[in-house]
Scaffold this motif. Structure first.
Motif, mmCIF file in Angstrom:
data_model
loop_
_atom_site.group_PDB
_atom_site.id
_atom_site.type_symbol
_atom_site.label_atom_id
_atom_site.label_comp_id
_atom_site.label_asym_id
_atom_site.label_seq_id
_atom_site.Cartn_x
_atom_site.Cartn_y
_atom_site.Cartn_z
ATOM 1 N N ARG A 48 12.563 35.254 16.800
ATOM 2 C CA ARG A 48 13.199 34.595 15.652
ATOM 3 C C ARG A 48 12.867 35.315 14.346
ATOM 4 N N GLU A 49 13.244 36.567 14.254
ATOM 5 C CA GLU A 49 12.978 37.361 13.049
ATOM 6 C C GLU A 49 13.885 36.921 11.904
ATOM 7 N N SER A 50 13.296 36.770 10.720
ATOM 8 C CA SER A 50 14.064 36.463 9.518
ATOM 9 C C SER A 50 13.770 37.529 8.468
ATOM 10 N N LEU A 51 14.415 37.403 7.309
ATOM 11 C CA LEU A 51 14.311 38.442 6.287
ATOM 12 C C LEU A 51 13.954 37.832 4.938
ATOM 13 N N VAL A 52 12.957 38.430 4.272
ATOM 14 C CA VAL A 52 12.494 37.966 2.961
ATOM 15 C C VAL A 52 12.766 39.051 1.923
ATOM 16 N N THR A 53 13.316 38.630 0.773
ATOM 17 C CA THR A 53 13.526 39.534 -0.354
ATOM 18 C C THR A 53 12.841 38.924 -1.570
ATOM 19 N N VAL A 54 11.992 39.710 -2.221
ATOM 20 C CA VAL A 54 11.317 39.287 -3.445
ATOM 21 C C VAL A 54 11.736 40.250 -4.546
#
Length: 106
Positions: free
Chosen positions: A57-63
């Protein structure tokens, strides 16, 4: 919130990896890792987010950080969740983290 980070590894470069282990007040352990996809010093980080218990269940984070006069605006986007429950759980966790940062830098 109340999680205590007991281990953190970070190789902040495109293709580099991170791993963070946190212990919750209830005694549970949270172990997350991922890979940095985009690194723009001082302005942007994009990385994957994978719990050790659910590696599929890979997700993606953008900061994104942006100057606003004497302040800095932080925009955090976490996307590609497997379901709404995961989204809602992460929203709660990230809200706690942002609130803690706000108090730390106030």
């Amino acid at each position: 919130m109340g999680n205590k980070v007991t281990h953190a590894e970070m190789d902040v470069r495109v293709g580099g990896r991170f791993r963070v282990i946190m212990h919750a007040p209830d005694g549970g352990t949270n172990d997350v890792s991922g890979e940095y996809r985009e690194v723009v010093p001082g302005s942007k980080l994009v990385f994957t987010w994978v719990w050790i218990t659910t590696p599929e269940r890979e997700s993606l984070v953008t900061v994104v950080l942006r100057r606003d006069g004497d302040a800095t605006l932080l925009t955090l986007t976490h996307e590609q969740f497997a379901d709404e429950a995961a989204r809602d759980s992460h929203r709660s966790g990230w809200t706690d983290v942002i609130d803690a940062l706000e108090h730390l830098f106030a």
